[in-house]
Design a protein around this motif. Structure first.
Motif, short mmCIF file in Angstrom:
data_model
loop_
_atom_site.label_atom_id
_atom_site.label_comp_id
_atom_site.label_asym_id
_atom_site.label_seq_id
_atom_site.Cartn_x
_atom_site.Cartn_y
_atom_site.Cartn_z
N GLU A 176 -22.38 87.06 133.50
CA GLU A 176 -22.97 85.89 133.66
C GLU A 176 -23.74 85.23 132.29
N LYS A 196 -20.67 84.03 129.86
CA LYS A 196 -20.32 82.83 130.14
C LYS A 196 -20.90 81.66 129.90
N ASN A 197 -22.25 81.68 130.37
CA ASN A 197 -23.47 80.82 130.14
C ASN A 197 -23.51 80.23 128.58
N ASP A 211 -19.88 78.68 127.45
CA ASP A 211 -19.80 77.47 128.12
C ASP A 211 -20.72 76.49 127.53
N LYS A 249 -14.36 79.00 125.65
CA LYS A 249 -13.93 79.71 126.84
C LYS A 249 -14.23 81.42 126.42
N GLU A 277 -15.30 87.30 136.81
CA GLU A 277 -15.00 86.87 135.48
C GLU A 277 -14.77 87.86 134.25
#
Length: 167
Positions: free
Chosen positions: A84, A87-88, A91, A96, A116
């Motif tokens: 998490e 990804k944050n 992003d 990616k 993910e």
């Protein structure tokens, strides 16, 4: 008797066991010397994708051999928190994050991966080392190898890992 070891830290640890330091010789680490000859320069912050490898190892204190990323921290599995957060971060930069997990050969494999995160697609460690840009783990030799060739790595120091290995 003569003993060879990889560095001054090991030499001092062996000497504490009672062997005279003049009989303990630092010879380096052949595997790291081989790896360092293959330094690969890759600029990833300018790219649209970054390959991140979670380098796991078995948690042996409770004899479960569960991978360290499947242990819980504040009630959540570490692998879910890391996925998490990464990804944050990426992003928000328009990059990616491809997050892969490389389990240790002795690790229990019955856990389900978060959506993910995928298993490392490379069977050979040398391919994983070449094709990933960031490495995350605890105290794996893989983190040292990544560091030797100039790859960023993160060594997690969470309370759940305390007393896991000798310091």
């Amino acid at each position: 008797d003569e003993i060879c070891c990889i560095d001054e830290y090991c030499r001092n640890a062996i000497a504490k066991l009672g062997l005279n330091k003049k009989h303990i010789h630092i010879v380096g680490h052949p595997s790291l010397e081989r790896v360092s000859a293959n330094v690969v320069e890759k600029e990833f912050l300018d790219s649209k994708i970054v390959n991140i490898l979670l380098v796991s190892q078995p948690f042996i204190l409770d004899r479960s051999f569960k991978g360290i990323f499947f242990l819980k921290h504040n009630g959540r599995r570490i692998i879910e928190i890391i996925g998490e957060v990464l990804k944050n971060i990426f992003d928000s930069k328009g990059i990616k994050a491809q997050i892969n997990l490389r389990p240790h050969p002795k690790e229990y494999r019955g856990e389900v991966l978060p959506n993910e995160i995928e298993l490392d697609p490379f069977s050979k460690w040398s391919d994983s080392l070449t094709n990933h840009q960031i490495f995350i783990g605890y105290d794996s030799m893989a983190l040292i190898e990544a560091s030797v060739i100039g790859k960023p790595n993160i060594s997690m120091n969470l309370p759940v890992f305390r007393n896991m290995t000798e310091r």
